[in-house]
Write a protein that holds these residues in place. Structure first.
Motif, short mmCIF file in Angstrom:
data_model
loop_
_atom_site.label_atom_id
_atom_site.label_comp_id
_atom_site.label_asym_id
_atom_site.label_seq_id
_atom_site.Cartn_x
_atom_site.Cartn_y
_atom_site.Cartn_z
N ILE A 86 11.15 45.49 97.53
CA ILE A 86 10.95 44.84 98.83
C ILE A 86 12.32 44.55 99.45
O ILE A 86 12.54 44.81 100.63
CB ILE A 86 10.10 43.56 98.71
N GLN A 87 13.25 44.06 98.63
CA GLN A 87 14.62 43.84 99.13
C GLN A 87 15.25 45.16 99.55
O GLN A 87 15.90 45.24 100.59
CB GLN A 87 15.48 43.15 98.08
N ALA A 107 7.77 34.91 98.37
CA ALA A 107 8.85 34.26 97.63
C ALA A 107 10.22 34.82 98.02
O ALA A 107 11.18 34.06 98.22
CB ALA A 107 8.62 34.40 96.12
N LEU A 108 10.29 36.13 98.16
CA LEU A 108 11.56 36.74 98.56
C LEU A 108 11.94 36.35 99.98
O LEU A 108 13.08 35.98 100.25
CB LEU A 108 11.47 38.26 98.43
N THR A 152 2.94 47.77 94.27
CA THR A 152 1.87 46.82 94.61
C THR A 152 0.57 47.26 93.96
O THR A 152 -0.14 46.46 93.35
CB THR A 152 1.69 46.71 96.14
N ARG A 184 9.80 43.10 93.69
CA ARG A 184 10.79 42.24 94.36
C ARG A 184 12.05 43.03 94.73
O ARG A 184 12.55 42.95 95.85
CB ARG A 184 11.12 41.05 93.47
N GLN A 209 13.41 32.91 100.39
CA GLN A 209 14.77 32.71 99.89
C GLN A 209 15.82 33.03 100.95
O GLN A 209 16.94 32.57 100.85
CB GLN A 209 15.03 33.58 98.67
N ARG A 240 9.98 42.69 107.80
CA ARG A 240 9.06 41.87 107.00
C ARG A 240 7.62 42.20 107.36
O ARG A 240 6.76 42.29 106.48
CB ARG A 240 9.34 40.38 107.23
N VAL A 243 4.82 37.95 95.99
CA VAL A 243 6.18 38.41 95.68
C VAL A 243 6.99 38.47 96.98
O VAL A 243 8.12 37.98 97.06
CB VAL A 243 6.18 39.77 94.96
N ALA A 244 6.40 39.08 98.02
CA ALA A 244 7.08 39.18 99.32
C ALA A 244 7.38 37.80 99.88
O ALA A 244 8.49 37.54 100.36
CB ALA A 244 6.24 40.00 100.29
N ALA A 295 5.85 42.80 89.26
CA ALA A 295 6.45 41.85 90.20
C ALA A 295 7.99 41.93 90.25
O ALA A 295 8.55 41.95 91.35
CB ALA A 295 5.99 40.43 89.89
N PRO A 296 8.69 42.00 89.11
CA PRO A 296 10.16 42.07 89.23
C PRO A 296 10.64 43.33 89.96
O PRO A 296 11.56 43.27 90.78
CB PRO A 296 10.64 42.06 87.77
#
Length: 133
Positions: A90-91, A128-129, A77, A87, A132, A100, A125-126, A83-84
């Protein structure tokens, strides 16, 4: 005492095999996707990625996987241009037990040290993840 949320070092495994074990435990299919994506352009780099970060560093006994992912999410961060990778991590944080809410707090904390733009990028980024799931 070793936490159950750690990758036990196995001296019978090569660095590569130890790295594969750690990557699977931390990142699951997202990590495998990164390795697979490198196969046709830089397979040696994929091996380095497995051996050093995952085989050597993530497998060390000093921190559990939750703490390692907190540090990684914060660092990515703060960098502001990852960003990739953010992501994926974060996963990974979710995979190793971060909530979360904890992830959002980690990213928000970076506004103090890395600035609002870096924190905003991380929050998006968080978001968007999370959307999903």
């Amino acid at each position: 005492m070793r936490s159950k949320n750690m990758i036990p070092q196995d001296i019978t495994l090569s660095r590569l095999e130890q790295g594969k074990r750690a990557l699977a435990a931390i990142d699951g299919s997202a990590g495998e996707g990164v390795i697979d994506a490198l196969a046709d352009i830089a397979p040696d780099f994929a091996r380095y990625l497995l051996e050093f970060p995952f085989g050597d560093i993530y497998s060390r006994p000093g921190l559990d996987l939750r703490a390692r992912e907190i540090a990684t999410i914060a660092a990515l961060t703060a960098m502001g241009n990852c960003a990739p990778q953010l992501r994926v991590h974060i996963q990974a944080g979710l995979n190793v037990g971060l909530t979360r809410e904890e992830i959002v707090e980690i990213v928000m904390q970076m506004a103090v040290y890395a600035g609002f733009p870096a924190a905003l990028n991380g929050l998006f980024v968080a978001k968007a993840l999370f959307n999903q799931a």
